[in-house]
Design a protein around this motif. Structure first.
Motif, short mmCIF file in Angstrom:
data_model
loop_
_atom_site.label_atom_id
_atom_site.label_comp_id
_atom_site.label_asym_id
_atom_site.label_seq_id
_atom_site.Cartn_x
_atom_site.Cartn_y
_atom_site.Cartn_z
N TYR A 1 -11.07 9.01 2.56
CA TYR A 1 -11.90 7.82 2.76
C TYR A 1 -12.21 7.63 4.24
O TYR A 1 -11.35 7.83 5.11
N SER A 2 -13.43 7.23 4.52
CA SER A 2 -13.84 6.96 5.90
C SER A 2 -13.25 5.63 6.34
O SER A 2 -12.83 4.80 5.53
N GLU A 3 -13.26 5.41 7.65
CA GLU A 3 -12.79 4.12 8.16
C GLU A 3 -13.67 2.99 7.64
O GLU A 3 -13.18 1.90 7.36
N GLU A 4 -14.96 3.26 7.50
CA GLU A 4 -15.88 2.24 6.98
C GLU A 4 -15.49 1.86 5.55
O GLU A 4 -15.46 0.67 5.20
N ARG B 1 -2.58 9.55 4.99
CA ARG B 1 -3.36 9.09 6.14
C ARG B 1 -4.20 7.87 5.79
O ARG B 1 -4.31 6.92 6.57
N ASN B 2 -4.84 7.90 4.61
CA ASN B 2 -5.67 6.77 4.20
C ASN B 2 -4.84 5.52 4.00
O ASN B 2 -5.27 4.41 4.36
N ALA B 3 -3.64 5.66 3.43
CA ALA B 3 -2.76 4.51 3.24
C ALA B 3 -2.34 3.92 4.57
O ALA B 3 -2.33 2.69 4.75
N TRP B 4 -2.00 4.76 5.53
CA TRP B 4 -1.64 4.28 6.86
C TRP B 4 -2.81 3.52 7.50
O TRP B 4 -2.62 2.45 8.08
N THR B 5 -4.00 4.08 7.39
CA THR B 5 -5.16 3.44 8.01
C THR B 5 -5.46 2.09 7.36
O THR B 5 -5.74 1.10 8.06
N LEU B 6 -5.42 2.04 6.04
CA LEU B 6 -5.68 0.78 5.36
C LEU B 6 -4.67 -0.28 5.78
O LEU B 6 -5.04 -1.44 6.02
N ARG B 7 -3.42 0.09 5.86
CA ARG B 7 -2.41 -0.89 6.29
C ARG B 7 -2.69 -1.38 7.70
O ARG B 7 -2.47 -2.56 8.00
N THR B 8 -3.16 -0.51 8.56
CA THR B 8 -3.50 -0.93 9.92
C THR B 8 -4.62 -1.96 9.90
O THR B 8 -4.56 -2.98 10.60
N PHE B 9 -5.63 -1.72 9.08
CA PHE B 9 -6.75 -2.67 8.97
C PHE B 9 -6.29 -4.01 8.40
O PHE B 9 -6.92 -5.04 8.66
N LEU B 10 -5.23 -3.98 7.61
CA LEU B 10 -4.68 -5.21 7.04
C LEU B 10 -3.68 -5.90 7.97
O LEU B 10 -3.15 -6.95 7.65
N VAL C 1 0.85 -1.19 0.00
CA VAL C 1 0.00 0.00 0.00
C VAL C 1 0.89 1.23 0.00
O VAL C 1 1.80 1.35 0.83
N GLY C 2 0.62 2.14 -0.94
CA GLY C 2 1.41 3.36 -1.02
C GLY C 2 0.58 4.49 -1.60
O GLY C 2 -0.65 4.46 -1.57
N THR C 3 1.27 5.48 -2.13
CA THR C 3 0.60 6.64 -2.69
C THR C 3 1.07 6.89 -4.11
O THR C 3 2.09 6.35 -4.55
N SER C 4 0.31 7.70 -4.82
CA SER C 4 0.69 8.11 -6.18
C SER C 4 1.53 9.38 -6.06
O SER C 4 0.99 10.47 -5.88
N GLY C 5 2.83 9.21 -6.16
CA GLY C 5 3.75 10.32 -5.94
C GLY C 5 4.16 10.42 -4.49
O GLY C 5 3.53 9.84 -3.61
N TRP C 6 5.23 11.19 -4.25
CA TRP C 6 5.73 11.31 -2.88
C TRP C 6 6.13 12.75 -2.54
O TRP C 6 6.42 13.04 -1.39
N SER C 7 6.14 13.65 -3.51
CA SER C 7 6.64 14.99 -3.25
C SER C 7 5.54 16.03 -3.46
O SER C 7 5.23 16.43 -4.58
N TYR C 8 4.93 16.45 -2.33
CA TYR C 8 3.88 17.45 -2.36
C TYR C 8 4.12 18.44 -1.23
O TYR C 8 4.34 18.03 -0.08
N ASP C 9 4.05 19.73 -1.53
CA ASP C 9 4.26 20.73 -0.50
C ASP C 9 3.29 20.57 0.66
O ASP C 9 3.65 20.79 1.82
#
Length: 243
Positions: A195-198, A231-240, A5-13
Motif C-alpha cells: 500500500y502507498s502512503e496515500e 511495513r504497511n502495518a508499521w506505517t499505518l500505526r505511525t499515521f494513527l 493494527v497487526g498482520t495475518s500470521g507471524w511466521s514467514y521465511d
C-alpha cells in the motif's frame, strides 16, 4: 481497547531481515512479533484447528494487553458451510476459554461459492455465545444486502471490511467494533503489492472516524509477500499516532 493494527500470521521465511533476524527458528518468531505488535490474526487455524492446550500456551506466552484473533476452521465454513455448526461452536468456545484475556475476534470467512442464506447465517450467529466477538467475511456478492447488515447488527457481529483485488470495499460498521482485512492493493492479484502512503493515510482517516464513533478497530494486513504486511502495518500505526 481502541485501535489495533497487526498482520495475518507471524511466521514467514520472507520476513527475515524485516521482522526477525535471519535464521530465527519458526518457534521463536512469535517472540519477535509481539515486541512490535499488540495483535495478530491466526490463519493456520483455518487449515487445522489447534488443541485447547495450544490456545492456553499462547495465553501464557503472550504479553498482557496482546489480543489474538483467530480464523474459523474450514471444516465449519467451507466444508459444512455453517450447516449443523453445534460441534464446531463447542470446540471454538472451549478454545476461547483457554485463550482467556488474550482473545480478540473470531473471523468467519465464507467461501466465494456460498451464496446468501439468511436462515443458515442467523442460526449460526444465534448459537455463538454472546461473549465471543465475531466478524464475518463474505466473498459472494449476494451477501452484500441491507437485510444482512441488519442481521449482523442484531447479533453485534462485525461485517468484515475488505481491501483487495476483485473484492468490494464496503465501509459498514455493524457492531461495537470494526474488523478490516487488508489483502493488498494489487488490482489483479489477491495478497499482492504494498500500500502507498496515500492509501494508508486514507485508511487512517477512516479509522479515526470509527474511533470518533466509539468503535474499537482491528486491522490486519494479509499482503505478506516481501514483508509488505509488516511495513504497511508499521506505517499505518505511525499515521494513527501509534508508531
Amino acid at each position: 481497547m481502541g485501535t489495533r493494527v497487526g498482520t495475518s500470521g507471524w511466521s514467514y521465511d520472507h520476513w527475515e531481515h524485516v521482522l526477525y533476524p535471519a535464521g530465527t527458528a519458526s518457534r521463536n518468531r512469535l517472540d519477535y512479533y509481539f515486541q512490535h505488535f499488540d495483535t495478530v490474526e491466526l490463519n493456520a487455524s483455518f487449515y487445522r484447528w489447534p488443541r485447547d492446550a495450544s490456545f492456553a500456551s499462547w495465553r501464557h506466552r503472550l504479553p498482557e494487553g496482546f489480543v489474538f484473533s483467530v480464523k474459523a476452521p474450514r471444516g465449519l465454513t467451507h466444508g459444512k458451510r455453517l450447516y449443523a455448526p453445534e460441534a464446531w461452536i463447542e470446540r471454538i468456545t472451549s478454545a476461547w476459554h483457554a485463550l482467556g484475556t488474550r482473545r480478540g475476534v473470531l473471523l468467519v470467512q465464507l467461501p466465494p461459492g456460498m451464496e446468501r442464506d439468511d436462515g443458515r447465517l442467523a442460526y449460526f450467529l444465534g448459537l455463538v455465545p454472546e461473549w465471543i466477538r465475531v466478524a464475518v467475511e463474505f466473498r459472494h456478492e449476494s451477501w452484500h444486502h441491507d437485510a444482512i447488515y441488519a442481521m449482523l447488527e442484531h447479533h453485534q457481529t462485525a461485517y468484515c471490511i475488505m481491501s483487495g483485488a476483485q473484492l468490494p470495499c464496503i465501509l459498514r460498521a455493524t457492531s461495537p467494533f470494526v474488523y478490516v482485512r487488508m489483502h493488498g492493493p494489487d488490482h489483479h492479484n489477491l495478497y499482492g503489492g504494498s500500500y502507498s502512503e496515500e492509501d494508508l493515510r486514507w485508511w487512517a482517516d477512516r479509522i479515526t472516524e470509527w474511533e470518533a464513533m466509539g468503535k474499537d478497530v482491528f486491522v490486519y494486513f494479509n499482503n505478506d509477500g516481501g514483508g509488505n504486511a509488516v511495513r504497511n502495518a508499521w506505517t499505518l500505526r505511525t499515521f494513527l499516532g501509534n508508531g
